[in-house]
Design a protein around this motif. Structure first.
Motif, short mmCIF file in Angstrom:
data_model
loop_
_atom_site.label_atom_id
_atom_site.label_comp_id
_atom_site.label_asym_id
_atom_site.label_seq_id
_atom_site.Cartn_x
_atom_site.Cartn_y
_atom_site.Cartn_z
N LYS A 7 0.86 -1.18 0.00
CA LYS A 7 0.00 0.00 0.00
C LYS A 7 0.88 1.23 0.00
CE LYS A 7 -3.91 -1.96 2.43
NZ LYS A 7 -4.35 -2.24 3.79
N PHE A 9 1.88 5.01 1.07
CA PHE A 9 1.69 5.95 2.18
C PHE A 9 2.56 7.17 1.99
CE2 PHE A 9 0.77 1.72 3.90
CZ PHE A 9 -0.52 1.94 4.36
N LYS A 27 2.61 8.46 7.47
CA LYS A 27 1.19 8.35 7.79
C LYS A 27 0.72 6.98 7.33
CE LYS A 27 -2.68 11.18 7.86
NZ LYS A 27 -3.69 11.78 7.05
N CYS A 28 0.25 6.18 8.25
CA CYS A 28 0.03 4.78 7.89
C CYS A 28 -0.87 4.16 8.94
CB CYS A 28 1.39 4.08 7.86
SG CYS A 28 1.32 2.32 7.76
N ASN A 29 -1.87 3.41 8.48
CA ASN A 29 -2.84 2.86 9.43
C ASN A 29 -2.63 1.36 9.68
OD1 ASN A 29 -3.48 2.00 6.97
ND2 ASN A 29 -5.60 2.73 6.96
N TYR A 59 0.28 6.42 12.51
CA TYR A 59 1.53 6.54 11.76
C TYR A 59 2.52 5.47 12.18
CZ TYR A 59 2.95 8.98 15.98
OH TYR A 59 3.22 9.29 17.27
N SER A 82 5.97 9.66 -1.41
CA SER A 82 5.25 8.46 -0.98
C SER A 82 6.19 7.26 -0.93
CB SER A 82 4.08 8.18 -1.92
OG SER A 82 4.58 7.91 -3.20
N GLN A 84 6.05 2.75 -0.25
CA GLN A 84 5.13 1.62 -0.23
C GLN A 84 5.45 0.69 0.93
OE1 GLN A 84 5.36 -0.10 -4.18
NE2 GLN A 84 3.75 1.27 -4.83
#
Lengths: 270, 255, 330
Positions: A7, A9, A27-29, A59, A82, A84
């Motif tokens: 994904k 981020f 920033k990452c969930n 994050y 960004s 990944q």
């Protein structure tokens, strides 16, 4: 079914700690548990396994030393770029088993990352854990990572920082971690030790812990191996019959010790 | 925007094959945004007087003039990249080291005996070399990915497996099984096993593989019925100076 | 359930399959046999074992897993037509079962789902085969056993049943025997041999050419490399076979290789095949096809080495003390 699909981020900020170590706040969930790792990738360069050094669901923070192909490419990135990520992978620290225990946490160099994530976790669930001793080892004052946090934690926990190269320090202590530990003598009843760093360092610290009265089944090692897939397919990270990525990267020392010993033994003999 | 890298491509004594690869395979075509090709004497006259970031050098040191050129170039650049088998490991010219020097000279240059000769050696014997791109001729893929890598400031990783690794995973029939002296097991790979894939033995143009099991290899060849001379002839074709007689022994260069 | 088919009708049967399926079967191509797509049954090459195992069908060298284009990433899910993998031996079939246990990604599973495995009994195993020592199981969609003029076809799954629906059923089922073996691995419990000195002789012969792992049908270890296309715009993450016999296999950033010596790499290969995998998943990884023994350029025979250790367990005290005695006498 697991895929290799990462994904994307955004990097929120980049903080420089030393010449070759940066902290990337992304920033990452994915909210990786302490002790697990993420596969961080840059298209066209490759992937590398990194542990987040904070426990948060908004994050992740990647404490990265500029040593390899991917990490060197990461150093060209800035806030707003960004990156990944896929994961998290691995089992992480046995959080449930550690409940109600006193903790000794030991880290050397960039091995500080998974440990700080654990400290973060303990901070957030303070009532679940007993007394906490933290020992960090660095080469010299210029090599100290996350010094802002260390200052903060000093007020909350028994935190000691040992410097191996510096002859004179004001703020910190001189010597290897095992020497410092010997000096301060942490409580060993109902205590579990969590270690991360170079294998040589972990070995001497484990010996010291043994002297203090902590048996090998209460010591956890965080190991470094080459982990490419993250879920036990690519076969690179095996130590005898365990996969570091899938079964670890945190191992109870009494389980992993004979395996490591065997491998080291045949590495020496040629 | 970062400043473009200043790059030069030079050649000393050699066949200019590596330079022609750079030229004809248009290695710099897709990299023009990343690097600034300041000097390439094979293509246009060299008028640039400034300093470089990277200089690619082709060729073997065969004459004293080469050493002077090398030392001058070394002073003008941050990094030296040895391009091709000759500059990395010595290449074909180093065969001369194993022959009668006088005879060879008369044989090759009957008329020009005023040439001041040196024993043919790779360039790293004379100057510090930072990167190596071996193979004869070097592959475009490797040159391009190398330049892309350095231009972005990433770490360049040398390929570090013998030729056999790629050859086997391609599923080629093994040439050693056909009783040929293939240098695959002791030669550094990264070429995609080009020769063995086309049913030609590996001549070792990428130089020796450091971690090779030389004793096992020579024992195997002995069992196949080859003698020492035949083995050495093959090993001396491209990178003779860099190979060892036996495990842990000295390279022929060190002797 | 078992079905019966006249031997001469096999070609007809394959022809009917070709209309609906893609058929991958052993083919000889430039001195080497491998599994490849065929268009007629005549192309099938009848051999004991293909040189290159069937794993290349599921994990071809350099297959694309991800594609990055215009700042977007697409996952290549490995969708293939319905395929029949024809002419697998018992060991090959078991090898696929082994690899199934360690490959979890979409790409592999999709390919696996769309493939029907058709096995063939081994009539003439050679001196390298030791499959009966490796706890092989019955794992197939279809399995052909030649008996006189007929093939007895055992059906192992619904996928397989579909292929032979129209054939007559065998009234009295017969038990399919194991293939003959001339070689044997005497023990699977090799943990106690880890520190045996006799591995040294094998290791000394090893060239680290990685042939054994490349030709092993169960060696699934891989490396994911990112390749930039010549148009620069697309980047592909590709999967390449990778070998534990190479030093790079366990190399981490900073230059430390965790299996630095050839001894440790060789032992890891053998022990993983025989012991470690059994501890992890309950069966040995090695399926006894003997390909590693066949392709080794220096003819290392680790099976023999284990047998030797089994016959004379413990490391050689007698030799050890004798050597010391000699030294002291000097």
């Amino acid at each position: 079914m697991i895929g290799y699909m990462p994904k994307k981020f955004k990097i929120k900020s980049v903080k420089k700690y030393t010449n070759d170590v940066n902290l990337f706040k992304v920033k990452c969930n994915l909210s990786p548990k302490p002790g697990t790792f993420l596969e961080v990738s840059i298209p066209g360069v490759g992937e590398c396994p990194l542990a987040s050094c904070s426990y948060d669901n908004k994050y992740v923070e990647l404490l990265t030393r500029n040593v390899g192909k991917v990490t060197s490419a990461m150093f060209n990135l800035d806030a707003g770029d960004s990156i990944q990520i896929r994961g998290p992978y691995g089992k992480g620290f046995p959080l449930e088993k550690l409940k109600g225990k006193n903790l000794i946490m030991v880290a050397g160099g960039t091995g500080i990352a998974p440990i700080t994530s654990m400290i973060n976790y303990v901070e957030k669930n303070r009532k679940n854990y007993g007394k906490v001793w933290i020992y960090f080892g660095f080469r010299n004052e210029r090599c100290i990572l996350l010094n802002d946090r260390i200052e903060k934690w000093k007020e909350k926990f028994h935190l000691h920082v040992g410097l191996t190269q510096d002859k004179e320090t004001h703020k910190y202590e001189k010597g290897f971690i095992n020497e410092i530990m010997e000096k301060h003598k942490p409580k060993t009843k109902n205590t579990v030790a969590l270690l991360c760093g170079p294998e040589g360092m972990m070995e001497t610290v484990t010996e010291e812990l043994h002297k203090l009265g902590i048996t090998n089944n209460k010591v956890y090692w965080s190991l470094e191996r080459r982990m490419e897939c993250g879920f036990g397919s690519c076969g690179r990270c095996q130590i005898q019959d365990v996969y570091v990525c899938k079964d670890g990267p945190i191992f109870r020392y009494d389980i992993i010790k004979p395996k490591l010993n065997n491998e080291n033994w045949s590495n020496k003999k040629e | 925007m970062k400043e473009k890298l200043k790059v030069g491509v030079y050649g000393i004594t050699g066949c200019a094959g590596c330079l022609l690869t750079v030229l004809y395979e248009e290695c710099f075509k897709e990299l023009i945004e990343l690097v600034d090709l300041k000097a390439f004497p094979l293509v246009r006259s060299d008028t640039y007087k400034g300093n470089f970031d990277y200089i690619f050098i082709e060729g073997t040191v065969c004459f004293d003039e080469d050493i002077i050129v090398l030392n001058k170039l070394r002073k003008r650049t941050k990094y030296i990249v040895a391009l091709g088998a000759c500059s990395c490991t010595g290449g074909v010219p180093t065969i001369k080291n194993f022959l009668d020097q006088e005879k060879t000279l008369k044989l090759v240059y009957p008329a020009h005996n005023e040439l001041k000769e040196e024993d043919p050696t790779p360039i790293n014997k004379h100057i510090k070399v930072d990167y190596y791109l071996p193979q004869c001729p070097p592959s475009k893929k490797e040159i391009v990915s190398f330049i892309r890598c350095i231009a972005k400031g990433e770490v360049w990783k040398d390929y570090n497996d013998p030729v056999c690794v790629e050859c086997r995973s391609k599923g080629n029939p093994c040439l050693l099984d056909q009783n040929k002296i293939c240098l695959g097991p002791i030669t550094l790979g990264g070429c995609g096993a080009l020769c063995p894939s086309n049913d030609v033995i590996c001549y070792g143009c990428r130089g020796p593989f450091k971690d090779a099991n030389l004793d096992a290899y020579t024992n195997m060849l002995k069992k196949m019925g080859y003698n020492k001379k035949e083995m050495h002839d093959k090993m001396r074709t491209f990178s003779g100076l860099q190979f060892r007689d036996q495990e842990g022994g000295k390279t022929w260069l060190e002797k | 359930m078992q079905k019966i088919l006249l031997k001469e009708n096999l070609n007809e049967l394959i022809k009917t399959w070709i209309k609906k399926y893609e058929i991958i079967a052993p083919v000889k191509e430039s001195k080497i046999s491998r599994f490849k797509k065929i268009n007629s049954p005549n192309e099938i090459y009848d051999c004991l074992l293909t040189d290159i195992p069937a794993k290349t069908h599921f994990m071809p060298e350099g297959e694309t897993l991800l594609e990055h284009k215009d700042k977007k990433t697409i996952e290549i899910e490995g969708k293939i037509k319905k395929t029949i993998l024809f002419g697998l031996r018992k060991c090959d079939l078991n090898a696929i079962q082994v690899v199934d246990k360690v490959m979890f990604d979409k790409n592999y599973i999709n390919k696996r789902k769309n493939t029907t495995l058709v096995g063939f009994f081994c009539e003439n195993p050679d001196k390298y085969c030791f499959c009966n020592s490796m706890e092989l199981q019955d794992f197939y969609d279809l399995y052909f056993y030649p008996q006189g003029k007929n093939y007895i076809i055992s059906i192992g799954s619904k996928k397989g049943e579909e292929l032979v629906k129209h054939l007559p059923e065998l009234k009295k089922e017969i038990k399919i025997p194991n293939p003959k073996n001339f070689k044997k691995l005497n023990t699977l419990d090799i943990e106690k041999y880890y520190r045996d000195e006799r591995w040294k002789a094998d290791v000394r012969k090893c060239l680290s050419c990685t042939a054994c792992t490349a030709y092993c049908p169960t060696c699934n270890c891989f490396d994911i490399k990112e390749l930039i296309n010549s148009d620069i715009k697309t980047i592909q993450s590709k999967r390449f076979h990778s070998s534990c016999m190479s030093k790079n296999f366990s190399l981490v950033a900073g230059g430390k290789s965790f299996r630095d010596s050839r001894t440790s790499r060789f032992k890891h290969f053998v022990f993983h095949k025989v012991l470690y995998f059994k501890k992890q998943k309950g069966r040995p990884m090695c399926i006894g096809c003997g390909r590693c023994l066949r392709v080794c350029p220096t003819k290392i025979d680790w099976v023999n080495t284990i047998n030797k250790m089994n016959r004379k367990p413990l490391f050689n005290f007698s030799r050890f003390s004798f050597k010391k005695l000699k030294e002291t006498n000097k």
